[in-house]
Design a protein around this motif. Structure first.
Motif, PDB file in Angstrom:
ATOM      1  N   ARG A  47       0.836  -1.206   0.000  1.00  0.00           N
ATOM      2  CA  ARG A  47       0.000   0.000   0.000  1.00  0.00           C
ATOM      3  C   ARG A  47       0.871   1.255   0.000  1.00  0.00           C
ATOM      4  N   MET A  48       0.528   2.170  -0.880  1.00  0.00           N
ATOM      5  CA  MET A  48       1.322   3.380  -1.075  1.00  0.00           C
ATOM      6  C   MET A  48       0.443   4.617  -0.929  1.00  0.00           C
ATOM      7  N   MET A  49       0.944   5.604  -0.189  1.00  0.00           N
ATOM      8  CA  MET A  49       0.304   6.912  -0.108  1.00  0.00           C
ATOM      9  C   MET A  49       0.560   7.641  -1.423  1.00  0.00           C
ATOM     10  N   MET A  50      -0.505   7.877  -2.193  1.00  0.00           N
ATOM     11  CA  MET A  50      -0.361   8.482  -3.515  1.00  0.00           C
ATOM     12  C   MET A  50      -0.980   9.872  -3.611  1.00  0.00           C
ATOM     13  N   PHE A  51      -1.968  10.169  -2.784  1.00  0.00           N
ATOM     14  CA  PHE A  51      -2.636  11.468  -2.827  1.00  0.00           C
ATOM     15  C   PHE A  51      -2.880  11.862  -1.382  1.00  0.00           C
ATOM     16  N   GLY A  96      -3.605  17.012 -23.125  1.00  0.00           N
ATOM     17  CA  GLY A  96      -4.950  17.550 -23.068  1.00  0.00           C
ATOM     18  C   GLY A  96      -5.347  17.806 -21.628  1.00  0.00           C
ATOM     19  N   ASP A  97      -6.478  17.222 -21.216  1.00  0.00           N
ATOM     20  CA  ASP A  97      -6.951  17.408 -19.843  1.00  0.00           C
ATOM     21  C   ASP A  97      -6.512  16.279 -18.918  1.00  0.00           C
ATOM     22  N   ARG A  98      -5.563  15.458 -19.383  1.00  0.00           N
ATOM     23  CA  ARG A  98      -5.034  14.367 -18.564  1.00  0.00           C
ATOM     24  C   ARG A  98      -3.663  14.743 -18.003  1.00  0.00           C
ATOM     25  N   PHE A  99      -3.492  14.488 -16.714  1.00  0.00           N
ATOM     26  CA  PHE A  99      -2.251  14.872 -16.056  1.00  0.00           C
ATOM     27  C   PHE A  99      -1.672  13.674 -15.313  1.00  0.00           C
ATOM     28  N   GLU A 100      -0.346  13.594 -15.303  1.00  0.00           N
ATOM     29  CA  GLU A 100       0.341  12.530 -14.580  1.00  0.00           C
ATOM     30  C   GLU A 100       1.401  13.141 -13.674  1.00  0.00           C
ATOM     31  N   ILE A 101       1.377  12.721 -12.399  1.00  0.00           N
ATOM     32  CA  ILE A 101       2.383  13.134 -11.432  1.00  0.00           C
ATOM     33  C   ILE A 101       3.375  11.984 -11.341  1.00  0.00           C
ATOM     34  N   VAL A 102       4.636  12.258 -11.625  1.00  0.00           N
ATOM     35  CA  VAL A 102       5.624  11.207 -11.837  1.00  0.00           C
ATOM     36  C   VAL A 102       6.753  11.336 -10.822  1.00  0.00           C
ATOM     37  N   ALA A 103       7.116  10.201 -10.220  1.00  0.00           N
ATOM     38  CA  ALA A 103       8.250  10.134  -9.285  1.00  0.00           C
ATOM     39  C   ALA A 103       8.979   8.824  -9.523  1.00  0.00           C
ATOM     40  N   PRO A 104      10.253   8.734  -9.157  1.00  0.00           N
ATOM     41  CA  PRO A 104      11.011   7.497  -9.378  1.00  0.00           C
ATOM     42  C   PRO A 104      10.467   6.323  -8.569  1.00  0.00           C
ATOM     43  N   GLU A 105      10.485   5.150  -9.171  1.00  0.00           N
ATOM     44  CA  GLU A 105      10.277   3.863  -8.501  1.00  0.00           C
ATOM     45  C   GLU A 105       8.865   3.639  -7.965  1.00  0.00           C
ATOM     46  N   VAL A 106       7.915   4.472  -8.325  1.00  0.00           N
ATOM     47  CA  VAL A 106       6.521   4.229  -7.968  1.00  0.00           C
ATOM     48  C   VAL A 106       5.665   4.494  -9.198  1.00  0.00           C
ATOM     49  N   HIS A 137       3.227  13.401  -1.355  1.00  0.00           N
ATOM     50  CA  HIS A 137       4.480  12.841  -0.873  1.00  0.00           C
ATOM     51  C   HIS A 137       4.328  11.330  -1.010  1.00  0.00           C
ATOM     52  N   PHE A 138       4.695  10.793  -2.152  1.00  0.00           N
ATOM     53  CA  PHE A 138       4.545   9.362  -2.404  1.00  0.00           C
ATOM     54  C   PHE A 138       5.444   8.580  -1.441  1.00  0.00           C
ATOM     55  N   ARG A 139       4.866   7.584  -0.758  1.00  0.00           N
ATOM     56  CA  ARG A 139       5.634   6.788   0.195  1.00  0.00           C
ATOM     57  C   ARG A 139       4.803   5.581   0.605  1.00  0.00           C
ATOM     58  N   PRO A 140       5.464   4.516   1.089  1.00  0.00           N
ATOM     59  CA  PRO A 140       4.698   3.439   1.730  1.00  0.00           C
ATOM     60  C   PRO A 140       3.850   4.029   2.850  1.00  0.00           C
ATOM     61  N   LEU A 145      11.832  14.665   0.887  1.00  0.00           N
ATOM     62  CA  LEU A 145      11.153  15.088  -0.334  1.00  0.00           C
ATOM     63  C   LEU A 145      11.786  16.427  -0.715  1.00  0.00           C
ATOM     64  N   SER A 146      12.902  16.347  -1.410  1.00  0.00           N
ATOM     65  CA  SER A 146      13.736  17.538  -1.610  1.00  0.00           C
ATOM     66  C   SER A 146      13.546  18.203  -2.956  1.00  0.00           C
ATOM     67  N   LYS A 147      12.879  17.528  -3.881  1.00  0.00           N
ATOM     68  CA  LYS A 147      12.699  18.134  -5.191  1.00  0.00           C
ATOM     69  C   LYS A 147      11.316  17.814  -5.724  1.00  0.00           C
ATOM     70  N   PRO A 148      10.801  18.659  -6.605  1.00  0.00           N
ATOM     71  CA  PRO A 148       9.447  18.451  -7.125  1.00  0.00           C
ATOM     72  C   PRO A 148       9.351  17.158  -7.931  1.00  0.00           C
ATOM     73  N   TYR A 149       8.132  16.624  -7.990  1.00  0.00           N
ATOM     74  CA  TYR A 149       7.857  15.514  -8.890  1.00  0.00           C
ATOM     75  C   TYR A 149       7.652  16.065 -10.299  1.00  0.00           C
ATOM     76  N   GLY A 150       7.731  15.168 -11.253  1.00  0.00           N
ATOM     77  CA  GLY A 150       7.463  15.578 -12.621  1.00  0.00           C
ATOM     78  C   GLY A 150       5.973  15.651 -12.896  1.00  0.00           C
ATOM     79  N   VAL A 151       5.601  16.499 -13.827  1.00  0.00           N
ATOM     80  CA  VAL A 151       4.203  16.625 -14.262  1.00  0.00           C
ATOM     81  C   VAL A 151       4.175  16.549 -15.785  1.00  0.00           C
ATOM     82  N   SER A 152       3.361  15.636 -16.289  1.00  0.00           N
ATOM     83  CA  SER A 152       3.169  15.562 -17.737  1.00  0.00           C
ATOM     84  C   SER A 152       1.693  15.746 -18.036  1.00  0.00           C
ATOM     85  N   ALA A 153       1.398  16.316 -19.187  1.00  0.00           N
ATOM     86  CA  ALA A 153       0.015  16.613 -19.555  1.00  0.00           C
ATOM     87  C   ALA A 153      -0.230  16.225 -20.998  1.00  0.00           C
TER      88      ALA A 153
END
Length: 682
Positions: free
Chosen positions: A63-67, A178-188, A156-159, A168-176
């Protein structure tokens, strides 16, 4: 269709008198996989486990904290920006919170209402069943003009059980796209987000870090300062009658977009209506119906263990398990077997009960079922002396409810192997003493009974030796297996078990009776003198299908337990006159574990108490029902609509531990129907 029961928090005039009442009460929504969303009614995060999407992902992730968090604001036609919920950002005031207009559970799903001038805004949270997808639905019920909804997420993605102090020292990536967005971090997995059902946009404002404090973690002695990152805010305009949904998911886009938020909400409400209709007819309204919905939160398809599902599907079966408690427990063998009757059989879910039993049978090793399955791992840990014996009890209750002889025949060799392993001796010093036929257990570094508190090298409740409930369960298991073998015409094997059970019965009544105190020893043949502390464990010598205690001694044991241990919220784990007694369960881990089984009240113990009470006083079901009424008020505190793990041992019996516990809900629901009396008012 009107819900059978809707909880409205009992505040004078329907409104809270202060913010604390909104912060103290929590809500929980689950997805049938072990994932969940949870928080305070105020929207303030007070625990590291609070979040809007905790996904249940395949091992090794678990289980991962995602939001984590959401700050909710609206802009009025006048241009005024108003905070509705969430930890306030700089510039917000406490006065901005005076917009709360009500909170209800509708079929167990949380519904908030906020009143701002002439506007009435409604919010719902729903998790799509068996998907790691959350929908936050906002609908403008009343008002003239247009509102702008501003939603700033924090991540803050984490178990989900890990310390919040990890970097959590640097921002996550954001890709878009259209109206779809993805929050991207390593290894999750990435988090996919979208506004649906009304036009809207994610406004990227350069991103920002902000701090969140978790007071419950501070009070429990854990890291409590978290840093969340937000890429910007979602914005959508609403006129009266319109709604917008913020969707967040770790599922693929094609799965995420296949079901609209409105469809997901309608499907989940219908699923919950069916749960009520499936349940025992006595559980289709009032408190019992609420507990049926609470029970559903714990029954899961454990997709984190891929091998379980593959093995079950190859046999044409399904895999199910039980989450012991939210937020931090996984599936535990003991809790599952104790809870099985209340969670599945009285709720009309006997098919899933069969799945659960067969799932655990696949994991039997050396005559033991797992004590627990650690987060994100494929195999279990086996350090328990009682979970396997509760397996016999659960199978007994299942067979009585379902008449499923095919499962009995399938599991019978496994149950015989379990008894054989216990007779010759298995792991952790678990085995029958040939001198008296009683079951002993104990190994350095392990607590093998349910009273399992241990801090470092300090064993708070040492119970190595022959524990009273272990031997009550052992006798019950021998008698049950003998009966099953007889029913399958295996009479010779049954007679061998009858000899073992007769010897255990004779030894138990000779050795566990403490004449000086007129009750049962808790542990004999242990590391020190035999322990005659007043504990609830002796009740199982009366309450199980085959009681091991001689009938004339029942009233004395029950009377002492009732006098010293019974409270409105369950049973104390230790009598107040004992020197180790602790009236409160709070503070850091050491303080809590020192009290965990040294007085702390356990809700689930009301089940065996009522079973024993009705054995002694079979005509007093109305009096037994009175012992459950304290839980009615509790359904409106702590986790609204559920029952906590433990309570302080003294008035006002504050709820503690997990906010929603499987065996608490299961045993109160089972006994609610067992006592067959008038329901209490919601």
């Amino acid at each position: 269709m009107k819900p059978p029961s809707v909880y409205r928090l009992p505040w004078p005039g329907g409104q809270p008198t202060d913010l604390a009442q909104l912060v103290e009460r929590e809500w929980l929504v689950t997805n049938g996989l072990g994932g969940y969303a949870s928080g305070t009614i105020a929207g303030v995060c007070t625990r590291r486990y609070h979040g809007l999407l905790i996904s249940a992902l395949p091992a090794p992730l678990g289980r991962m904290m995602m939001f984590n968090h959401l700050v909710e604001r609206i802009r009025l036609p006048s241009g005024q920006l108003v905070l509705l919920a969430g930890d306030p950002l700089p510039g917000a005031s406490e006065a901005d919170r005076d917009r709360f207009a009500g909170f209800t559970l509708e079929y167990g799903l949380p519904v908030w209402r906020y009143r701002v001038d002439s506007f009435l805004l409604e919010k719902r949270v729903v998790l799509q069943y068996r998907a790691n997808t959350t929908h936050l639905i906002y609908r403008l019920v009343e008002g003239e003009g247009t509102l702008t909804v501003w939603l700033r997420p924090g991540f803050h993605f984490r178990p989900h059980e890990s310390a919040v102090s990890q970097d959590l020292s640097k921002p996550y990536g954001v890709s878009a796209q259209g109206d779809r967005f993805e929050i991207v971090a390593p290894e999750v997995p990435c988090l996919r987000m979208q506004l649906r059902e009304s036009p809207g946009a994610l406004v990227l404002d350069g991103g920002r870090f902000y701090d969140v404090e978790y007071p419950h973690e501070r009070d429990r002695g854990y890291a409590h300062h978290d840093v969340l990152w937000s890429p910007g805010y979602f914005r959508a305009e609403l006129a009266t009658g319109q709604q917008v949904a913020l969707v967040a998911s770790t599922e693929p886009w094609d799965s995420l977009t296949a079901v609209s938020p409105s469809e997901s909400l309608a499907a989940e409400l219908e699923r919950r209506r069916r749960l009520i209709e499936m349940a025992d007819p006595r559980a289709r309204e009032g408190t019992a119906a609420e507990l049926v919905l609470a029970a559903d939160q714990f029954i899961i398809t454990p997709t984190t263990r891929v091998a379980d599902a593959a093995r079950a599907h190859a046999a044409g079966d399904e895999v199910r398990s039980v989450i012991a408690g939210y937020h931090w427990f996984t599936d535990w063998g003991r809790d599952t077997m104790i809870s099985l009757e209340g969670l599945t059989l009285v709720t009309g879910r006997s098919t899933e009960a069969g799945y659960i039993l067969r799932t655990f049978a696949h994991h039997v090793r050396d005559g033991l079922i797992p004590n627990l399955f650690p987060e994100g791992e494929q195999s279990g840990l086996y350090h328990t002396a009682d979970a396997t014996l509760w397996f016999f009890h659960a199978l007994d209750r299942y067979l009585l409810a379902s008449g499923d002889r095919a499962t009995l025949r399938l599991l019978l060799p496994t149950m015989q192997n379990i008894i054989s392993e216990h007779l010759k001796g298995t792991r952790f010093g678990i085995g029958v003493d040939p001198a008296d036929g009683l079951l002993r257990q104990g190994a350095d570094g392990y607590q093998l009974t349910w009273m399992d508190a241990k801090v470092g090298d300090w064993v708070v409740t040492p119970r190595r030796g022959k524990a009273v409930e272990i031997n009550a369960l052992w006798y019950n298991a021998l008698r049950l297996l003998s009966g099953w073998l007889d029913s399958e015409a295996k009479h010779e094997q049954a007679r061998e078990l009858d000899e073992h059970s007769a010897r255990a019965y004779e030894s138990f009544n000779a050795r566990f009776w403490c004449a000086e105190r007129d009750w049962l020893y808790d542990v004999i043949d242990g590391e020190g003198p035999d322990s005659a502390r007043m504990r609830p464990n002796q009740l199982f010598a009366i309450s199980l299908t085959h009681p091991v205690l001689a009938t004339p001694r029942w009233p004395a044991v029950l009377g002492h337990v009732q006098e010293q241990l019974l409270t409105p919220m369950g049973l104390r784990s230790l009598g107040p006159a004992e020197p180790e007694y602790k009236p409160r369960y709070d503070g850091d881990l050491r303080s809590r574990d020192a009290a965990y089984h040294q007085g702390t009240v356990w809700a689930w113990l009301i089940g065996p108490f009522i079973d024993a009470y009705l054995r002694v006083y079979p005509e007093e079901r109305d009096k037994a029902r009175q012992l459950l009424l304290g839980f009615c008020d509790h359904l409106n505190e702590a986790c609204v609509g559920s029952i906590s793990e433990v309570f302080d041992a003294e008035n006002p019996f504050n709820p503690r531990g997990c906010i929603a516990q499987a065996w608490s809900v299961a045993e109160v629901l089972r006994c609610w129907l067992l006592t067959e009396s008038e329901k209490c008012e919601n």
